[in-house]
Design an enzyme around this catalytic site. Structure first.
Site, PDB file in Angstrom:
ATOM      1  N   CYS A 140       0.821  -1.211   0.000  1.00 30.84           N
ATOM      2  CA  CYS A 140       0.000   0.000   0.000  1.00 30.84           C
ATOM      3  C   CYS A 140       0.856   1.263   0.000  1.00 30.84           C
ATOM      4  O   CYS A 140       0.639   2.176  -0.806  1.00 30.84           O
ATOM      5  CB  CYS A 140      -0.953  -0.008   1.201  1.00 30.84           C
ATOM      6  SG  CYS A 140      -0.157  -0.406   2.784  1.00 30.84           S
ATOM      7  N   HIS A 220      -2.396   5.006   6.719  1.00 31.75           N
ATOM      8  CA  HIS A 220      -1.058   5.563   6.832  1.00 31.75           C
ATOM      9  C   HIS A 220      -1.108   7.040   6.424  1.00 31.75           C
ATOM     10  O   HIS A 220      -2.001   7.456   5.679  1.00 31.75           O
ATOM     11  CB  HIS A 220      -0.076   4.852   5.899  1.00 31.75           C
ATOM     12  CG  HIS A 220      -0.073   3.362   6.011  1.00 31.75           C
ATOM     13  ND1 HIS A 220       0.326   2.699   7.142  1.00 31.75           N
ATOM     14  CD2 HIS A 220      -0.408   2.402   5.112  1.00 31.75           C
ATOM     15  CE1 HIS A 220       0.250   1.386   6.942  1.00 31.75           C
ATOM     16  NE2 HIS A 220      -0.205   1.191   5.723  1.00 31.75           N
TER      17      HIS A 220
END
Length: 337
Positions: A140, A220
């Site tokens: 990711c 994140h």
């Protein structure tokens, strides 16, 4: 249509399965796992054909009313490609099986580049994956790095990039099992693994990353300092980012001040699980000072690799040989504007 199997029906696997199921040029033939709890029971309710990873798993499935169509090998014998979404200690063993059978396969970013010899990011190197036997959809964080830096590179703006990653502690559904509380854990090594991982896709990138694990699970967050090849305006930089259909420019002054508010927006948009397939980059936070660029964005660790995986399926199977066309098809099917 090519018959596709999903092995591992967890956080990524269930999303990949749903995404395959809405494509017009591929067929979700079956999903395979060892579990028999609510997770695979949801797959049954969706009408997916279930295969058991082992005989023991098949017996457990039967005990709760799930009629498995066969075992792992039975599934492999009937499909054209496997998307392996199992944990890396399991995936490593599965890969040997795929290779021996001569079956095309895709693994996720938890595996090493050497597992497949090719790492994939749709906007960067789609054409290089066409007709390959295997590829690895990068993680990711690495996906977000490649999307943003590739956009700057296309505009001939990128010299080098230095990024700091604030990494979520664990996946949301596993928050009760682990993660960190009331602390932050810096990764010891600089660069952290994401920078070299991006270079496995594009060796020409001059990128260094550092990372800190933080006590939250939603996403994140990245902060980037980029040296540009020339002095540029903010508008030139934004125009470069707009060439990517998978970067969404958001505005801090519209109330999108945190990862939870961004997540709420995607839930309001009606995305499954509130998934954000795009990089959510703050337009009004972005700043250019001469030939230096500063920006920040949020990455949905559960969703960003899903469209990349669909494009990787098309490349490996050869059902679409033009990357731009595949990206457009995937975007339309998943509601990415």
């Amino acid at each position: 249509m090519k018959k596709i199997a999903v092995v591992g029906y967890g956080v990524i696997g269930k999303r990949v399965a749903d995404a395959i199921n809405v494509q017009e040029d591929m067929n979700l033939f079956g999903v395979c796992d060892v579990i028999s709890d609510w997770r695979i029971q949801t797959a049954v309710k969706k009408g997916y054909t279930i295969f058991a990873a082992t005989s023991e798993a098949k017996e457990k499935m039967g005990s709760v009313g799930i009629q498995a169509a066969g075992l792992f090998q039975d599934l492999l014998n009937k499909v054209d490609l496997v998307v392996d979404c199992t944990p890396k200690n399991i995936a490593a063993g599965n890969v040997e099986t795929y290779k021996k059978q001569g079956l095309k396969f895709i693994v996720q970013g938890g595996e090493k580049h050497e597992t497949t010899g090719h790492s994939f990011s749709a906007e960067n190197n789609y054409e290089s994956a066409i007709d390959l036997d295997a590829t690895r959809v990068v993680s990711c964080n690495t996906t977000s790095i490649l999307r943003t830096l590739t956009a700057l590179k296309r505009a001939n703006l990128l010299d080098y990039a230095r990024g700091t990653l604030l990494r979520r502690a664990t996946d949301p559904w596993e928050s009760h099992l682990g993660g960190i509380m009331n602390t932050m854990v810096p990764e010891r090594d600089i660069p952290s693994h994401q920078g070299p991982d991006a270079q496995s896709v594009d060796p020409d990138l001059d990128v260094i990353t550092s990372a800190v694990k933080v006590p939250e699970t939603l996403s994140h967050m990245h902060y980037w300092n980029v040296k540009l090849k020339k002095k540029a305006t903010k508008e030139e930089v934004l125009d470069a980012f707009k060439t990517s259909s998978r970067i969404k420019l958001i505005h801090y002054d519209q109330g999108l001040v945190s990862n939870n508010t961004i997540k709420e927006m995607y839930l309001d948009m009606g995305r499954p699980w509130g998934d954000m397939y795009e990089v959510a980059l703050w337009e009004d936070m972005l700043k250019v000072v001469g030939d230096e660029l500063f920006y920040a964005y949020v990455v949905d660790n559960q969703a960003i690799v899903i469209p990349e995986t669909i494009d990787a399926i098309r490349a490996l199977t050869g059902i679409e040989r033009d990357g731009h066309t595949s990206i457009a098809k995937t975007n339309k099917s998943l509601g990415i504007n």
